[in-house]
Scaffold this active site. Structure first.
Site: not given
Length: 397
Positions: A215, A231, A283, A341, A301, A253-254
């Site tokens: 970040r 996201f 997304a 990730c 992300d 974001d959902s």
């Protein structure tokens, strides 16, 4: 103590200090250990090789020590937590006026497989990923309070969704230790920015600490750019982009709850700033409908596409599809921050998926940075699987 006897030759990884014993390596079990009990691991010839927490599953033992003389008692937990704190102190994370958010224990990376501890100001959040760590939660919390004396007042336990369901474990979330001076503040500071931490209902321990340095890097690229944060979850990248001088920031974001938390964090740091807009939307659908060239900095992300190796193929297709859409839509001269990730996805596999997407888009793409998790998420040199976060910063012509 119950004993796990290995098949011939299956001790080789343990001799290299790898901290896992897989169920397929076991020849026989002496006794009937309960899940979470400490067991001895012995070679086919009966030689001691390790002690660790027993659990039913593909990873049958998570190794705590390779020393036959080391007992798993209160002093053990104090020693390991003291060593974990010493590492964070040595890299300058524990005494900063502008940062009180960091990971104190990172599982295998701190020789405590199955345990995560994150610090948010004066509250530590414990998360167990094994039955053994769950059973030791109060001992760990008390040892943590001793090691962090004067630095942490509250210890919260958050493992309802991280343990395999077993009726007699009852992994309920809640405070294990509390100072008694009212409800602890849910606001933590990261590099001078402030964030609401949802350790009650949020993902992981309430915040994605592992993206802190990434970040901060994005902040350096944000000035004058139109930023899309996909996201977004709690809006971490969005807040840094705002401070970096982005001309506009859109967070997608959902999850409506994630969007609410993003809006709270933007308002906490940049009240009444009209550069930011948030959208609760899928997304892929958002990328499909957005105009080409609408953004010149995009962050991808996503949550883990592959939590198990069985899902690897679909995960790699997902990363390729997602990055292809970004390559097709980003403005010429734009910057793409893209991440995985998923522990099951290797660095090489992720890079191949992204490179394939770049080739399919026909864009000229160059690598500016290759990213990973920060130093408070250390990787045990004997456990390379611990390097789970992969990222690339790409310049797209």
């Amino acid at each position: 103590m119950h004993k796990i006897h290995l098949k011939p030759g299956k001790e080789e990884s343990l001799k290299r200090f790898h901290p896992w014993v897989f169920s397929g390596a076991i020849a026989r079990i002496e006794g009937k250990p309960e899940e979470g009990e400490v067991v001895e691991v012995r070679t086919a010839g009966g030689e001691f090789i390790a002690k660790g927490h027993y659990q039913i599953g593909s990873i049958a033992v998570r190794v705590l020590t390779f020393d036959p003389q080391e007992d798993i008692d209160k002093d053990f937990w104090r020693r390991r937590l003291t060593a974990a704190y010493a590492l964070r102190h040595s890299i300058g994370l524990t005494e900063r006026a502008d940062n009180n958010t960091y990971r104190l224990v990172h599982g295998e990376g701190d020789n405590l497989p199955g345990l995560v501890v994150d610090v948010y100001g004066r509250t530590a959040v414990i998360q167990a990923h094994s039955a053994g760590m769950h059973l030791e939660r109060m001992t760990i919390a008390r040892a943590l309070a001793e090691v962090m004396e004067g630095r942490v007042d509250n210890v919260y336990y958050k493992s309802e969704n991280t343990l395999p369901f077993k009726a007699d474990l009852y992994p309920e979330n809640g405070f294990l230790l509390q100072s008694g001076e009212g409800e602890p503040t849910d606001i933590a500071t990261e590099y001078g920015l402030h964030f609401h931490i949802d350790w009650l209902k949020g993902q992981k321990t309430g915040f994605f600490i592992d993206q802190r340095e990434n970040r901060a890097l994005l902040e350096r690229y944000a000035r004058g750019r139109r930023v899309l944060n996909m996201f977004c979850y709690t809006g971490g990248f969005s807040v840094y982009a705002m401070r970096g001088g982005a001309s506009l920031v859109h967070s997608v974001d959902s999850s409506g709850k994630a969007i609410d938390l993003t809006d709270k964090n933007i308002a906490l740091n940049f009240p009444k700033d009209t550069r930011h807009q948030s959208l609760a939307e899928d997304a892929f659908k958002y990328l499909d409908r957005m105009e080409k060239g609408a953004y010149d900095l995009i962050v991808l992300d996503p949550p883990a596409f592959a939590k198990h190796r069985d899902a690897l193929r679909n995960a790699l297709l997902g990363y390729r599809k997602l990055n292809l859409k970004a390559f097709e839509k980003i403005k010429s001269g734009g910057i793409l921050f893209t991440f995985s990730c998923s522990q099951a996805v290797s660095k090489e596999q992720f890079r191949t998926a992204v490179f394939t997407a770049a080739a399919l888009s026909g864009r000229n793409v160059r690598i500016l940075h290759q990213l990973t998790q920060p130093a408070d998420h250390p990787v045990n040199i004997y456990h390379p699987e611990g390097e789970y976060l992969k990222g690339l910063v790409l310049y797209v012509e």
